[in-house]
Design an enzyme around this catalytic site. Sequence first.
Site, PDB file in Angstrom:
ATOM      1  N   HIS A   1       0.815  -1.224   0.000  1.00 14.67           N
ATOM      2  CA  HIS A   1       0.000   0.000   0.000  1.00 14.67           C
ATOM      3  C   HIS A   1       0.848   1.274   0.000  1.00 14.67           C
ATOM      4  O   HIS A   1       0.325   2.365  -0.242  1.00 14.67           O
ATOM      5  CB  HIS A   1      -0.921   0.056   1.228  1.00 14.67           C
ATOM      6  CG  HIS A   1      -1.974  -1.005   1.257  1.00 14.67           C
ATOM      7  ND1 HIS A   1      -2.799  -1.271   0.175  1.00 14.67           N
ATOM      8  CD2 HIS A   1      -2.345  -1.886   2.227  1.00 14.67           C
ATOM      9  CE1 HIS A   1      -3.632  -2.255   0.499  1.00 14.67           C
ATOM     10  NE2 HIS A   1      -3.375  -2.651   1.719  1.00 14.67           N
TER      11      HIS A   1
ATOM     12  N   ASP B   1      -2.992 -10.469  -2.039  1.00 11.01           N
ATOM     13  CA  ASP B   1      -3.497  -9.934  -0.769  1.00 11.01           C
ATOM     14  C   ASP B   1      -4.952  -9.509  -1.010  1.00 11.01           C
ATOM     15  O   ASP B   1      -5.309  -9.100  -2.115  1.00 11.01           O
ATOM     16  CB  ASP B   1      -2.654  -8.712  -0.373  1.00 11.01           C
ATOM     17  CG  ASP B   1      -2.986  -8.179   1.004  1.00 11.01           C
ATOM     18  OD1 ASP B   1      -2.217  -8.439   1.939  1.00 11.01           O
ATOM     19  OD2 ASP B   1      -4.014  -7.467   1.132  1.00 11.01           O
TER      20      ASP B   1
ATOM     21  N   HIS C   1      -6.485  -7.005  -0.187  1.00 11.05           N
ATOM     22  CA  HIS C   1      -6.625  -5.561  -0.434  1.00 11.05           C
ATOM     23  C   HIS C   1      -5.863  -5.180  -1.697  1.00 11.05           C
ATOM     24  O   HIS C   1      -4.898  -5.852  -2.078  1.00 11.05           O
ATOM     25  CB  HIS C   1      -6.114  -4.783   0.788  1.00 11.05           C
ATOM     26  CG  HIS C   1      -6.779  -5.215   2.060  1.00 11.05           C
ATOM     27  ND1 HIS C   1      -6.138  -5.968   3.018  1.00 11.05           N
ATOM     28  CD2 HIS C   1      -8.049  -5.034   2.494  1.00 11.05           C
ATOM     29  CE1 HIS C   1      -6.988  -6.230   4.012  1.00 11.05           C
ATOM     30  NE2 HIS C   1      -8.145  -5.679   3.713  1.00 11.05           N
TER      31      HIS C   1
ATOM     32  N   ASP D   1      -4.790 -12.451   3.853  1.00 12.00           N
ATOM     33  CA  ASP D   1      -6.052 -11.942   4.382  1.00 12.00           C
ATOM     34  C   ASP D   1      -7.247 -12.306   3.511  1.00 12.00           C
ATOM     35  O   ASP D   1      -8.369 -11.900   3.795  1.00 12.00           O
ATOM     36  CB  ASP D   1      -5.984 -10.427   4.662  1.00 12.00           C
ATOM     37  CG  ASP D   1      -5.127  -9.682   3.673  1.00 12.00           C
ATOM     38  OD1 ASP D   1      -4.857 -10.247   2.588  1.00 12.00           O
ATOM     39  OD2 ASP D   1      -4.739  -8.534   3.955  1.00 12.00           O
TER      40      ASP D   1
HETATM   41 ZN   LIG Z   1      -4.228  -6.836   2.987  1.00  9.25          ZN
END
Ligand SMILES: [Zn+2]
Length: 367
Positions: A140, A177, A179, A265
């Site tokens: 991120h 991931d 996200h 995740d």
């Molecule tokens: Zn994540």
Amino acid sequence: MHRTGFAFHEHCMWHDSGPCSIFPTAGGHVQPAGAAEHPETKRRLRNLVEMTGLIDELTPLKGEVASEKDLLRFHTAEYLSRLAKLSERGHGDAGDCAPVGKDSYQIARRSTGQAIEAIDAVLRGDCDNAYALCRPPGHHAERDQGKGFCLLGNIPVAVMTTMEKYDLKRVAILDWDVHHGNGTQQAFWKRDDVLTISIHHDNNYPIGSGGINERGEGDGLNFNLNVPLPAGSGIGAYLACMERVIIPALTAFRPELIVVACGYDASAMDPLGCMLLNSDAFYSLTQQLLDTAEMLCNGRLVMVHEGGYSEGYVPFCGHAVLQALAGSSISANDPASKEISLWGQQSLQPHQNELLIKAETLVEALT
Ligand SMILES: [Zn+2]
């Protein structure tokens, strides 16, 4: 059996992510709580790999602290200086939900260094593939700010550094991931020599990021693929995505190296995700990627640890990935895998299939 490198450094576990970063201000009706991103998920993975004996089949790697020269390939000087000051002060936020504790800058540089070493070990031929169990995570982090527990772009910096060192012409990065890999997308947005693919939960974190229409710009147009899966996607959706989108995209691109932003995740046990994977699914996804890497780039596959917040379950998913990478017969006895596999909606659902049909057109643009 493969020669699998395993980069780990205890220093990475000493990054202090402070109080709960999901509800940053305790008070009112919010009871103080620990941070979602904490060392135990990773330490327990490392411990499990030791307890099963798998660690004896891995090649230990220890990266150096990433140099400022390498960090500047992606990050701005202003951001690095701000991060260094926050780290010296011992508390603060590097951007959006990116807590900084004492020495966090140095520790984040250590984390990036593990990613660099994992890739370097494969490219210099010491290992067939490799895994960097590093922290804080990186996907991120943006050029000029930290985000979502990430301080430095571990994969962007490591890929940029090693591409130059080994004169690579094409590298593919897959982010599974749950996200969106917004930082990695930003890093290579205008480049056609790095294919970035992110498979994630539609409009989870960061909100408004990771849509299927974000496809790169200029030379990079069509070289960024986002597959924003609906909440509740299970093993069937992920395996179908691999077979119909990811492997065809990789095959069309013909990378010399495949790097994975390896978050856990998307597991069914994750407090920050809404997907249904079990450790067997992570094993299968890794095996498919290994076969693809074998076909395209001499098996050069590097995993870099990202998110995953279930203290109990990340270790089993990570062990499955490492077992597959090493081609080992040593498995961990995952007590939850069977039950999760029997849950409803594990097979590909019609609304998930609709998204995959759209994603298949992204691959056509690459060929
Ligand atoms: Zn994540």
